[in-house]
Design an enzyme around this catalytic site. Structure first.
Site: not given
Length: 497
Positions: A82-84, A86-87, A177, A179, A184
């Site tokens: 993934s790009l990032y 979140g928090t 970039h 995704k 499994d």
């Protein structure tokens, strides 16, 4: 007609490219719809699956709940690109699910369980004390050897650019970039990132492939391959080179880095392609659906997705309908020219209205990004009008109150067919930065399965139901005013959008 095209495709995929010349003679009239598939079989691995194993997820919450449940229940592996991350609390709950799966594997003595997470270095580092990195370091500390986190750093961001470009702007140079959300032997292909708005009111696509071990092995291997030339995150939140890699992405020679990374990716793709071709020849199982992974890593000389898209557009015969969606509409000049001047297909394009652009209302220069996309859309609309192509090219804007739009993909309908024969899904926006700057991955899915075709068609219908076709008045509305500096800077800005 569809039966003939499908027979052509399925025999091609089953027996390899040696069958192509004979099939071209048998079904010459079907070649316009099949040439692209003939071509891509030489460059991308092919995975036969059962269409009933594919499920379209429709909402952000459904996407989130699927990831949350399946990460927690994973017993073999979790692989994420993934790009990032979140928090917030929603993201923390995802991490807690991964932690639960790791703890279960550890307590049961399951030494084969593994977690591989690949994020972008700059986007994943944004926030400093609280970032994607700090969300994941506890896993590295508790489950050493079981969890690996890699941070891709573009080699183009080095020297003075690295030193002086501020956070956020440094991400315009290039990012990881892709995704991929794998648990499994199942995975979700999407364009969504792992952040709370993507789980609530930011619309994207989410396609789940269940019980597809060979396909999952490929994507797991792809993430690990990119991870080899990415920086490895450690439990103390520092980074180091992967043990199998010697060239630093921004301190080493960037030309050597690109060449070595390109060879690494190409070698992996070739090995899987050869293996899959051999498997397809030996297999007796009949499949109704085939998947081609398409990569776009222009920095490293990998252009499979771009070449596929151009061939698909060029080879489309009269009567073909292509619906294309992108959250950030900035087609490359080549894509634009092929659509307007070369292709015979009918195109319906669904783009973001300014109000659902992710940058709408942002502070500073970022707040003008929707203006740049408005100017690009207006230029495209007037190009279509200039060449009198309004009868076959239509531009729609997506709008949904209090939502943002991040959908990307393609649905391909053969002449006189109401259900799609092919769909593309993944991370690419078909724009300049997707083609030239970022690391992207899409899949081209070809299916004869009516249930899956119906799902894909309904997905496309649902998206376009929130679209309004543009016209001359659209770009004359007061909220479409584009500052002069944005117009003047657009040739430069388009290289980074």
């Amino acid at each position: 007609m569809f039966t003939n095209v499908w027979n052509f495709t399925s025999r091609l995929l089953s027996y390899g490219t040696a069958a192509v010349k004979a099939e071209e003679t048998i079904h010459p009239k079907e070649r316009p719809c099949s040439d692209a598939l003939t071509w891509v079989s030489n460059y991308a691995p092919c995975f036969g699956i059962h269409g009933n194993s594919v499920e379209i997820l429709n909402t952000p919450d459904e996407f989130y709940q699927t990831l949350k449940t399946n990460f927690k229940n994973a017993k073999k592996r979790i692989v994420i690109a993934s790009l990032y991350l979140g928090t917030g609390q929603l993201e923390q709950d995802l991490v807690n699910g991964i932690e639960y799966a790791c703890e279960r594997a550890k307590s049961s003595g399951n030494k084969d369980f593994e977690v591989h997470i690949l994020l972008d270095y700059n986007r994943g580092s944004r926030g400093g004390e609280v970032s994607s990195r700090t969300m994941l370091t506890p896993l590295l500390e508790r489950f050493e050897g079981m969890v690996q986190v890699s941070l891709y750093h573009t080699p183009d961001l080095s020297g003075y650019l690295k030193q002086y470009l501020p956070p956020k702007l440094d991400e315009t140079v290039g990012v990881q970039h892709m995704k991929v959300y794998l648990f499994d032997d199942s995975l979700v292909m999407s364009g969504a990132n792992l952040s709370d708005n993507y789980f609530t009111n930011r619309q994207d696509r989410y396609v789940q492939f269940n019980d597809c071990p060979e396909m999952c092995n490929f994507f797991s291997g792809l993430v690990k391959t990119v991870s080899t030339f990415s920086l490895s995150l450690t439990a103390d939140n520092s980074t180091k080179l992967h043990p199998e890699w010697e060239i630093h992405p921004y301190e080493g020679d960037h030309k050597d880095f690109k060449e070595a990374a390109g060879k690494t990716v190409s070698k992996y793709i070739k090995s899987v392609s050869d293996d899959q071709a051999d498997r397809q020849t030996k297999k007796k199982i009949k499949f109704d659906t085939y998947v081609y992974p398409l990569l776009q890593m222009a920095l490293f000389g990998v252009h499979t997705e771009e070449m596929f898209v151009k061939q698909l557009f060029r080879s489309a015969s009269d009567g073909v309908k292509i619906s294309l969606a992108t959250g950030y509409f900035n087609l490359t000049k080549q894509y634009q020219n092929i659509i307007v001047l070369e292709s015979l297909a009918n195109f319906n394009l669904l783009i973001a209205s300014p109000q659902v652009n992710g940058f709408y209302g942002a502070r500073g220069v970022m707040g003008n990004i929707p203006d740049a996309y408005t100017y690009i859309a207006s230029s495209f609309y007037h190009l279509v009008k200039y060449y009198n192509m309004q009868h076959r090219i239509h531009l729609y804007e997506y709008y949904r109150h209090q939502w943002t739009y991040h959908v990307k993909g393609l649905w391909y309908y053969l002449p006189n067919q109401n259900l799609p024969f092919l769909s593309m899904m993944g991370s690419s926006n078909f724009g300049h930065r997707s083609v030239h700057r970022d690391i992207e991955c899409q899949i081209a899915l070809v299916t004869q399965n009516k249930q899956l075709q119906t799902q894909l068609h309904q997905e496309q219908v649902n998206f376009f139901a929130n679209g309004v076709e543009t016209n001359e008045e659209t770009f004359q509305e007061t909220d479409r005013y584009v500052p002069m500096w944005v117009k003047l800077a657009s040739p430069f800005l388009r290289r980074y959008l």
